[in-house]
Design a protein around this motif. Structure first.
Motif, PDB file in Angstrom:
ATOM      1  N   CYS A  62      15.787  20.123 -12.168  1.00 40.97           N
ATOM      2  CA  CYS A  62      15.201  18.880 -12.650  1.00 40.97           C
ATOM      3  C   CYS A  62      14.154  18.397 -11.656  1.00 40.97           C
ATOM      4  N   ASP A  63      13.203  17.654 -12.179  1.00 40.41           N
ATOM      5  CA  ASP A  63      12.186  17.039 -11.336  1.00 40.41           C
ATOM      6  C   ASP A  63      12.719  15.677 -10.901  1.00 40.41           C
ATOM      7  N   TYR A  64      13.411  15.643  -9.770  1.00 38.93           N
ATOM      8  CA  TYR A  64      14.048  14.403  -9.315  1.00 38.93           C
ATOM      9  C   TYR A  64      13.027  13.318  -8.972  1.00 38.93           C
ATOM     10  N   THR A  65      11.765  13.707  -8.778  1.00 34.76           N
ATOM     11  CA  THR A  65      10.755  12.711  -8.425  1.00 34.76           C
ATOM     12  C   THR A  65      10.538  11.707  -9.562  1.00 34.76           C
ATOM     13  N   ASP A 217       3.588  21.326  -5.730  1.00 37.82           N
ATOM     14  CA  ASP A 217       3.661  20.543  -6.964  1.00 37.82           C
ATOM     15  C   ASP A 217       5.124  20.361  -7.357  1.00 37.82           C
ATOM     16  N   HIS A 218       5.580  19.109  -7.394  1.00 38.32           N
ATOM     17  CA  HIS A 218       6.995  18.853  -7.675  1.00 38.32           C
ATOM     18  C   HIS A 218       7.387  19.175  -9.116  1.00 38.32           C
ATOM     19  N   LYS A 219       6.419  19.408 -10.003  1.00 35.87           N
ATOM     20  CA  LYS A 219       6.753  19.685 -11.406  1.00 35.87           C
ATOM     21  C   LYS A 219       7.519  20.990 -11.575  1.00 35.87           C
ATOM     22  N   HIS A 220       7.369  21.912 -10.623  1.00 34.88           N
ATOM     23  CA  HIS A 220       8.074  23.187 -10.741  1.00 34.88           C
ATOM     24  C   HIS A 220       9.580  23.004 -10.608  1.00 34.88           C
ATOM     25  N   LEU A 221      10.020  21.846 -10.105  1.00 33.75           N
ATOM     26  CA  LEU A 221      11.442  21.595  -9.930  1.00 33.75           C
ATOM     27  C   LEU A 221      12.179  21.483 -11.265  1.00 33.75           C
ATOM     28  N   SER A 222      11.427  21.310 -12.351  1.00 31.19           N
ATOM     29  CA  SER A 222      12.038  21.209 -13.676  1.00 31.19           C
ATOM     30  C   SER A 222      12.537  22.561 -14.182  1.00 31.19           C
ATOM     31  N   TYR A 223      12.203  23.639 -13.493  1.00 27.19           N
ATOM     32  CA  TYR A 223      12.561  24.987 -13.933  1.00 27.19           C
ATOM     33  C   TYR A 223      13.390  25.694 -12.865  1.00 27.19           C
ATOM     34  N   TRP A 224      14.174  26.662 -13.316  1.00 18.79           N
ATOM     35  CA  TRP A 224      14.967  27.459 -12.392  1.00 18.79           C
ATOM     36  C   TRP A 224      14.034  28.262 -11.490  1.00 18.79           C
ATOM     37  N   ASP A 259      15.150  30.499 -23.599  1.00 17.44           N
ATOM     38  CA  ASP A 259      14.503  30.572 -22.294  1.00 17.44           C
ATOM     39  C   ASP A 259      13.221  29.740 -22.282  1.00 17.44           C
ATOM     40  N   ASP A 260      12.975  29.064 -21.154  1.00 19.98           N
ATOM     41  CA  ASP A 260      11.820  28.165 -21.063  1.00 19.98           C
ATOM     42  C   ASP A 260      10.672  28.769 -20.256  1.00 19.98           C
ATOM     43  N   LEU A 261      10.599  30.098 -20.187  1.00 19.86           N
ATOM     44  CA  LEU A 261       9.503  30.750 -19.464  1.00 19.86           C
ATOM     45  C   LEU A 261       8.130  30.390 -20.029  1.00 19.86           C
ATOM     46  N   PRO A 262       7.932  30.372 -21.360  1.00 18.35           N
ATOM     47  CA  PRO A 262       6.609  29.996 -21.881  1.00 18.35           C
ATOM     48  C   PRO A 262       6.172  28.601 -21.430  1.00 18.35           C
ATOM     49  N   GLU A 263       7.109  27.638 -21.441  1.00 19.07           N
ATOM     50  CA  GLU A 263       6.776  26.281 -21.006  1.00 19.07           C
ATOM     51  C   GLU A 263       6.410  26.257 -19.530  1.00 19.07           C
ATOM     52  N   CYS A 264       7.137  27.037 -18.733  1.00 18.24           N
ATOM     53  CA  CYS A 264       6.853  27.093 -17.301  1.00 18.24           C
ATOM     54  C   CYS A 264       5.477  27.697 -17.047  1.00 18.24           C
ATOM     55  N   LEU A 265       5.147  28.748 -17.789  1.00 15.46           N
ATOM     56  CA  LEU A 265       3.828  29.370 -17.653  1.00 15.46           C
ATOM     57  C   LEU A 265       2.707  28.373 -17.954  1.00 15.46           C
ATOM     58  N   MET A 266       2.894  27.571 -18.979  1.00 14.10           N
ATOM     59  CA  MET A 266       1.875  26.586 -19.340  1.00 14.10           C
ATOM     60  C   MET A 266       1.751  25.507 -18.272  1.00 14.10           C
ATOM     61  N   SER A 267       2.884  25.103 -17.691  1.00 15.11           N
ATOM     62  CA  SER A 267       2.841  24.057 -16.666  1.00 15.11           C
ATOM     63  C   SER A 267       2.198  24.546 -15.374  1.00 15.11           C
ATOM     64  N   LEU A 268       2.178  25.866 -15.169  1.00 12.94           N
ATOM     65  CA  LEU A 268       1.596  26.430 -13.944  1.00 12.94           C
ATOM     66  C   LEU A 268       0.223  27.046 -14.184  1.00 12.94           C
ATOM     67  N   GLU A 269      -0.370  26.729 -15.323  1.00 11.96           N
ATOM     68  CA  GLU A 269      -1.689  27.277 -15.639  1.00 11.96           C
ATOM     69  C   GLU A 269      -2.740  26.929 -14.587  1.00 11.96           C
ATOM     70  N   TRP A 270      -2.545  25.774 -13.930  1.00 10.21           N
ATOM     71  CA  TRP A 270      -3.518  25.339 -12.925  1.00 10.21           C
ATOM     72  C   TRP A 270      -3.632  26.333 -11.779  1.00 10.21           C
ATOM     73  N   LEU A 271      -2.619  27.198 -11.595  1.00 10.23           N
ATOM     74  CA  LEU A 271      -2.644  28.181 -10.513  1.00 10.23           C
ATOM     75  C   LEU A 271      -3.739  29.235 -10.724  1.00 10.23           C
ATOM     76  N   ILE A 272      -4.142  29.425 -11.986  1.00 11.02           N
ATOM     77  CA  ILE A 272      -5.180  30.418 -12.273  1.00 11.02           C
ATOM     78  C   ILE A 272      -6.452  30.102 -11.486  1.00 11.02           C
TER      79      ILE A 272
END
Length: 276
Positions: A62-65, A217-224, A259-272
């Motif tokens: 979870c994103d505790y922030t 980026d604290h948003k990654h905390l929402s994923y395993w 599985d929430d891999l697609p959602e995680c990929l979209m949230s990390l798109e900024w890494l591109i």
């Protein structure tokens, strides 16, 4: 009478403010895919499955922030700001002292796990927490001649912290985490997904670089951690025009229908943007 360090520990313990616990993922209710892609080597498959089970054992993704941001007053927002400061400080400290990547991930992981349980008011205490977490991680992961903190003092910005303060905060970290300090991190899973992708040096270097950036980026905390690791390796494959390798990573990771891999990929798109 208690020593100076133990007196500090008691003082920090009094300042600890428990945080509202999040509900854990319903791991037991996850519907497995009948036939998922396994590793060719049986030992690799068993090790991978052990890490997958361990990351979900008593831990909440979870994103505790979000909880801190919704708190009244400035305390919660201050914790989020200082978390960002200390992630940068830990990474910089790791480069200066030549720490292994797994030590950096473990130190930041310990800090994040502590902050899911609660916080200490004041910027000095959050900074001290970050220092204590990386010194704990250093003694767990690095090959040191003595089980002690070697530095006499630590500097974060204009703030100076003594070894006694750091040791006292280490004790509080261990108490709050119930001495469960072997935290599963993104770095633990990188090796598995790089092997699944049959990655070359270029993909491997890029994936490790992107994994380090996710810590900021604290948003990654929402994923395993396993999901984040699979995402950065998949992104590294896509950035280097290795689409088939990307599919192998996704097939290896996705073992349940929800599985929430697609959602995680979209949230990390900024890494591109950093792929070059």
């Amino acid at each position: 009478p208690p020593s100076y360090t133990f007196s500090l520990f008691l003082d920090y313990a009094k300042q600890f403010v428990p945080c509202v616990q999040h509900k854990a993922h319903a791991v037991a209710d996850a519907v497995p895919i009948p036939e998922w892609k396994q590793f060719d080597d049986l030992e690799d498959e068993e090790s991978y499955e052990q890490f997958r089970r361990r990351e979900r054992r008593g831990v909440v993704a979870c994103d505790y922030t979000e909880v801190y941001a919704s708190m009244s007053g400035n305390s919660g927002r201050h914790v989020v700001e200082q978390r960002s400061v200390m992630v940068n400080w830990i990474i910089e400290h790791g480069h200066v002292t030549e720490l292994q990547p797994e030590t950096l991930f473990l130190g930041i992981g310990l800090m994040d796990h502590f902050l899911t349980r609660g916080y200490l008011q004041g910027s000095r205490n959050v900074q001290l927490l970050g220092i204590a977490c990386i010194t704990l991680a250093t003694r767990i992961e690095e090959n040191q001649p003595y089980n002690s903190i070697m530095q006499k003092s630590f500097m974060v910005g204009i703030n100076l912290y003594s070894r006694s303060e750091v040791v006292a905060m280490e004790w509080l970290v261990q108490e709050v985490l119930d001495f469960q300090c072997f935290v599963t991190t993104v770095h633990n899973f990188l090796w598995f997904y790089l092997k699944a992708a049959k990655a070359d040096d270029k993909v491997e270097d890029l994936a490790k670089h992107l994994a380090l950036l996710t810590l900021l980026d604290h948003k990654h905390l929402s994923y395993w951690p396993s999901t984040v690791a699979a995402s950065v390796v998949a992104l590294a494959c896509l950035a280097t025009d290795k689409e088939s390798s990307c599919h192998r990573v996704m097939e290896t990771h996705s073992r349940t229908k929800d599985d929430d891999l697609p959602e995680c990929l979209m949230s990390l798109e900024w890494l591109i943007n950093y792929a070059s």
